[in-house]
Design an enzyme around this catalytic site. Structure first.
Site, PDB file in Angstrom:
ATOM      1  N   ASP A  99      59.545  12.073  39.070  1.00 54.51           N
ATOM      2  CA  ASP A  99      60.054  10.752  38.098  1.00 54.51           C
ATOM      3  C   ASP A  99      61.300   9.982  38.672  1.00 54.51           C
ATOM      4  O   ASP A  99      61.762   8.968  38.487  1.00 54.51           O
ATOM      5  CB  ASP A  99      60.535  10.889  36.782  1.00 54.51           C
ATOM      6  CG  ASP A  99      59.325  11.221  36.207  1.00 54.51           C
ATOM      7  OD1 ASP A  99      57.994  10.749  36.684  1.00 54.51           O
ATOM      8  OD2 ASP A  99      59.000  11.798  34.943  1.00 54.51           O
ATOM      9  N   VAL A 146      58.981   6.983  30.988  1.00 53.62           N
ATOM     10  CA  VAL A 146      58.248   6.877  32.397  1.00 53.62           C
ATOM     11  C   VAL A 146      56.570   7.480  31.874  1.00 53.62           C
ATOM     12  O   VAL A 146      56.445   8.487  31.889  1.00 53.62           O
ATOM     13  CB  VAL A 146      58.812   8.169  33.282  1.00 53.62           C
ATOM     14  CG1 VAL A 146      58.254   7.856  34.791  1.00 53.62           C
ATOM     15  CG2 VAL A 146      60.373   8.192  33.321  1.00 53.62           C
ATOM     16  N   GLY A 147      56.056   6.146  31.700  1.00 49.26           N
ATOM     17  CA  GLY A 147      54.638   6.400  31.447  1.00 49.26           C
ATOM     18  C   GLY A 147      54.502   6.775  30.303  1.00 49.26           C
ATOM     19  O   GLY A 147      54.855   6.293  29.325  1.00 49.26           O
ATOM     20  N   TYR A 165      55.390   9.726  28.983  1.00 48.34           N
ATOM     21  CA  TYR A 165      56.525  10.548  28.601  1.00 48.34           C
ATOM     22  C   TYR A 165      57.898   9.905  28.429  1.00 48.34           C
ATOM     23  O   TYR A 165      58.225   8.818  29.195  1.00 48.34           O
ATOM     24  CB  TYR A 165      56.768  11.626  29.601  1.00 48.34           C
ATOM     25  CG  TYR A 165      56.137  13.140  29.125  1.00 48.34           C
ATOM     26  CD1 TYR A 165      56.590  13.796  28.192  1.00 48.34           C
ATOM     27  CD2 TYR A 165      55.234  13.727  29.889  1.00 48.34           C
ATOM     28  CE1 TYR A 165      56.172  14.974  27.573  1.00 48.34           C
ATOM     29  CE2 TYR A 165      54.555  14.901  29.602  1.00 48.34           C
ATOM     30  CZ  TYR A 165      55.096  15.474  28.415  1.00 48.34           C
ATOM     31  OH  TYR A 165      54.590  16.785  28.157  1.00 48.34           O
ATOM     32  N   ASP A 166      58.725  10.249  27.512  1.00 45.40           N
ATOM     33  CA  ASP A 166      59.908   9.709  27.209  1.00 45.40           C
ATOM     34  C   ASP A 166      60.935  10.950  27.426  1.00 45.40           C
ATOM     35  O   ASP A 166      60.777  12.117  26.945  1.00 45.40           O
ATOM     36  CB  ASP A 166      60.262   9.303  25.792  1.00 45.40           C
ATOM     37  CG  ASP A 166      59.089   8.196  25.614  1.00 45.40           C
ATOM     38  OD1 ASP A 166      57.995   8.485  25.301  1.00 45.40           O
ATOM     39  OD2 ASP A 166      59.646   6.949  25.480  1.00 45.40           O
ATOM     40  N   ASP A 218      78.300  18.306  42.580  1.00 46.80           N
ATOM     41  CA  ASP A 218      79.241  18.443  43.711  1.00 46.80           C
ATOM     42  C   ASP A 218      80.497  19.036  43.045  1.00 46.80           C
ATOM     43  O   ASP A 218      81.299  18.227  42.360  1.00 46.80           O
ATOM     44  CB  ASP A 218      79.328  17.118  44.208  1.00 46.80           C
ATOM     45  CG  ASP A 218      80.229  17.053  45.509  1.00 46.80           C
ATOM     46  OD1 ASP A 218      80.997  18.038  45.665  1.00 46.80           O
ATOM     47  OD2 ASP A 218      80.297  15.957  46.309  1.00 46.80           O
ATOM     48  N   ASP A 260      83.960  23.044  51.115  1.00 45.87           N
ATOM     49  CA  ASP A 260      83.448  21.932  50.430  1.00 45.87           C
ATOM     50  C   ASP A 260      81.897  22.377  50.093  1.00 45.87           C
ATOM     51  O   ASP A 260      81.140  21.919  51.005  1.00 45.87           O
ATOM     52  CB  ASP A 260      83.695  20.277  50.711  1.00 45.87           C
ATOM     53  CG  ASP A 260      83.513  19.228  50.036  1.00 45.87           C
ATOM     54  OD1 ASP A 260      83.140  19.567  48.834  1.00 45.87           O
ATOM     55  OD2 ASP A 260      83.932  18.243  50.460  1.00 45.87           O
ATOM     56  N   HIS A 297      55.144  23.690  30.331  1.00 45.15           N
ATOM     57  CA  HIS A 297      54.451  23.198  29.148  1.00 45.15           C
ATOM     58  C   HIS A 297      52.895  23.503  28.916  1.00 45.15           C
ATOM     59  O   HIS A 297      52.241  23.065  29.535  1.00 45.15           O
ATOM     60  CB  HIS A 297      54.522  21.653  29.095  1.00 45.15           C
ATOM     61  CG  HIS A 297      54.580  21.062  27.787  1.00 45.15           C
ATOM     62  ND1 HIS A 297      54.494  19.656  27.680  1.00 45.15           N
ATOM     63  CD2 HIS A 297      54.159  21.635  26.515  1.00 45.15           C
ATOM     64  CE1 HIS A 297      54.418  19.243  26.306  1.00 45.15           C
ATOM     65  NE2 HIS A 297      54.163  20.686  25.800  1.00 45.15           N
TER      66      HIS A 297
HETATM   67 CO    CO Z   1      55.106  18.301  28.937  1.00 41.77          CO
END
Ligand code: CO
Length: 664
Positions: A308, A389-390, A392-393, A450, A591, A602
């Site tokens: 995504d 995104v399509g 899903y939220d 970072d 660093d 899921h």
């Molecule tokens: Co899911």
């Protein structure tokens, strides 16, 4: 608490804040004008990505005034030729341009044109029409074509820009199409040439008939009764301030907010106050990738793995929170600015939500010996945004606590991806409604942290619980201890969580000690849930190798920003973390950047349909020997009039608090 040897944030001046400030509409427009003038953006060019190209951290922290340069990914949709371009509006020039080799380097992220175009192309294809007709689906106007990123390309597909498409039935314009998947048919579309390359008609399963129209009151049914309003008020306003460079100050925390089309919220220079000194903790924090691999290997959906960030640029899909009442209390909203595919600036009004919320008890003790009884209430600063995104939220929530706890949480909701569920059962999906399936999948995120704990030179120790062998020092066998193992190189700093050992990662600074003489540090607490489950020879394992370890530690290198590489879309794999860490650079006392994988596995529940109650995943960072004692002892006893000072120790007054309507 006084710890004078700790360096403050040094040259964190307004100049640093300006260098790292979020992209403005003027900068997008100025860059576009240069790209047009130089012939890089013409009529059929789509600007896939546009964002700030941050200068090297070492230059920023040295206070060197740098150009603000911007990076754009562009594609000519008539030829498919794609470029990675750097432009400097202040110098009025293109700094660099690189044409991508689509076979070896992958493609630029999906552009919106591809979404609308595929339905047009597929609706006109005879093979697809025949496949639909075989299923009795002849009203084309009800058939939605859902384009999906192609994953790994098959023989004959290399070098092409492909979307693989599923079909859903949307019976009326108001209908939820996800309720009616036409399973078993996958269409391969070349979105540059407009060719349908193949139609796989693998299996004929009945289209699930039951609607899932949760957005319609008449479909949902009556509202639950008896819920009275809860209102959060802050009569004196919120406790944070924010300046013109979006540097946010709250209760000792300081951080600069940015927003990127790919990563969404980006934080710079997160620091925390210690007795008047702002001590640095993190130089830059973001969610640098998220991917959703599906576990159904069947011919129609084996490719289903969505990145995504890298393929879809989730920041560009940020919700405008003015459209939904998502937050409670005294809210400050900030706009986000991203580029449209035509290269112009687009403001997403109220994309970022900032507020404080009550967070229960901070600390508390009733002492039986001295009779004292003290308690303090916790609150946290919340900075969040939501994307669609399509199907899903996702909500991305960053929490900053009074005790130094820094927590990140994803809230996953929306509609699960659906399939048809065979009457005989199926090992790769759950059944959610009659004949409606939801393929098993994961949501795996990569946080790029970072770190800069009291300075840029840090190291990571893996801490874990260990039983001590019986012997002279442990005659009863009850002894246990904590082991610390230094992660010295990029190869031995690829780690998997182990909750049974309480395994956590301590980010220490060898040059800064606390009042007990130990290195100061911060600890990353992983949830320790499953990593990528697909096997080690699978295509997705090659493309998302980052998701096979909970922790990677790399040496800082300014161009290493995305754990699956810069160009994830249509990429054959191997880019990003596996490629960089092959150098096996030292990471002990230098660093360093931490990359933390976390997520949800899921197996959809019946209760996830038709819209999924929020599920959460994330991680926690806490100070660990960073301060000299509990850093939240200075929190006042009571704030606000709910438990007045007079009532704090009086149970009767406390419980009833003078509220007139108590006891209704
Ligand atoms: Co899911």
């Amino acid at each position: 608490m006084v710890n004078s040897q700790h360096k403050g944030t040094g040259p964190r001046t307004a100049l640093v804040a300006k260098t790292l400030a979020t992209v403005t509409a003027e900068e997008i427009d100025g860059s576009l004008a240069i790209l047009r003038r130089e012939g890089l953006v013409v009529a059929d060019t789509h600007v896939s990505y546009f964002g700030l190209l941050e200068p090297d951290k070492r230059a920023v922290l040295a206070g060197v005034s740098g150009d603000r340069c911007f990076r754009a990914f562009i594609i000519d949709m008539t030829t498919g030729l794609s470029h990675d371009v750097v432009v400097s509006p202040s110098d009025d020039r293109v700094v660099s341009q690189h044409q991508l080799d689509p076979v070896t380097e992958g493609g630029v992220p999906v552009v919106l044109r591809e979404f609308s175009y595929v339905e047009e192309v597929v609706h006109a294809d005879e093979r697809w029409l025949a496949a639909m007709a075989r299923r009795g689906l002849t009203d084309i106007s009800t058939l939605r074509v859902n384009p999906l990123s192609a994953g790994v390309l098959a023989e004959g597909e290399h070098g092409r820009r492909i979307q693989r498409c599923f079909t859903f039935v949307q019976n009326t314009p108001e209908d939820l199409g996800w309720a009616h998947p036409v399973d078993g048919v996958t269409v391969m579309v070349d979105v540059v040439t407009g060719e349908v390359l193949d139609v796989i008609d693998y299996v004929d399963l009945p289209v699930p008939l039951e609607d899932g129209n949760f957005h319609l009151a008449e479909w949902r049914g009556p509202d639950r009764e008896g819920l009275k309003p809860i209102e959060i008020t802050q009569p004196e306003g919120p406790s944070f301030t924010i300046d013109e460079n979006r540097v946010l100050s709250w209760a000792g925390w300081q951080l600069q907010l940015g927003f990127d089309q790919r990563e969404g919220l980006v934080f710079h220079n997160i620091s925390i106050n210690d007795d008047g000194t702002q001590r640095p903790v993190v130089y830059r924090a973001s969610i640098a990738e998220m991917m959703v691999p599906y576990g159904d290997p069947s011919p129609q959906r084996w490719f289903q793995n969505f990145f995504d960030c890298g393929e879809y640029l989730l920041g560009g899909f940020a919700n405008s929170l003015e459209l939904g009442c998502d937050c409670v209390g005294d809210i400050t909203y900030l706009d986000a600015v991203v580029a449209n595919n035509d290269g112009s600036a687009r403001t997403i009004p109220q994309a970022i939500c900032i507020h404080e919320e009550d967070a229960g008890i901070l600390w508390k003790h009733t002492d039986n010996w001295n009779g004292s009884s003290d308690s303090r209430r916790n609150r946290r600063l919340v900075v969040s945004f939501f994307v669609t995104v399509g199907n899903y939220d996702y909500g991305f929530y960053w929490y900053f606590g009074l005790d130094g706890t820094l927590e990140f949480e994803v809230k996953a909701t929306g509609v699960v991806f659906t399939s048809a569920y065979p009457a005989a059962g199926y090992p790769f999906a759950s059944e959610l409604a009659p004949g409606l399936g939801a393929p098993y999948h994961q949501h795996l995120f990569s946080a790029r942290l970072d770190m800069m704990v009291d300075g840029v030179d840090n190291y990571v120790d893996e801490l874990e619980a260990a039983v001590v062998p019986r012997g002279e020092s442990n005659p009863t066998g009850s002894g246990f201890t904590q082991l610390a193992t230094r992660l010295t190189t990029e190869s031995n700093a690829q780690r998997i969580a182990d909750n049974l050992k309480n395994r956590v990662w301590f980010i220490g600074n060898p040059n800064s000690q606390n009042r007990l003489g130990n290195d100061v540090g911060w600890v990353l607490y992983p949830e320790g849930k499953p990593l990528l489950i697909a096997d080690s020879e699978s295509d997705i394992h090659k493309r998302a190798t980052f998701a096979t370890k909970h922790l990677w530690v790399t040496a800082y290198e300014p161009s290493e920003l995305y754990p699956a590489g810069d160009f994830v879309n249509l990429h054959p794999g191997g880019a990003g973390l596996p490629a960089w860490t092959a150098a096996n650079r030292p990471v002990d006392g230098t660093d360093i950047v931490l990359w933390h994988t976390f997520g949800l596995t899921h197996f959809p529940r019946v209760e996830d349909w038709p819209v999924m109650p929020v599920d959460t995943t994330g991680f926690v960072l806490k100070p660990h020997g960073f301060f000299g004692r509990n850093p939240a002892l200075d929190i006042p006893e009571t704030i606000g009039d709910h438990c007045g000072p007079d009532g704090a120790h009086d149970h009767t007054t406390h419980a009833h608090g003078g509220h007139e309507h108590h006891g209704h």
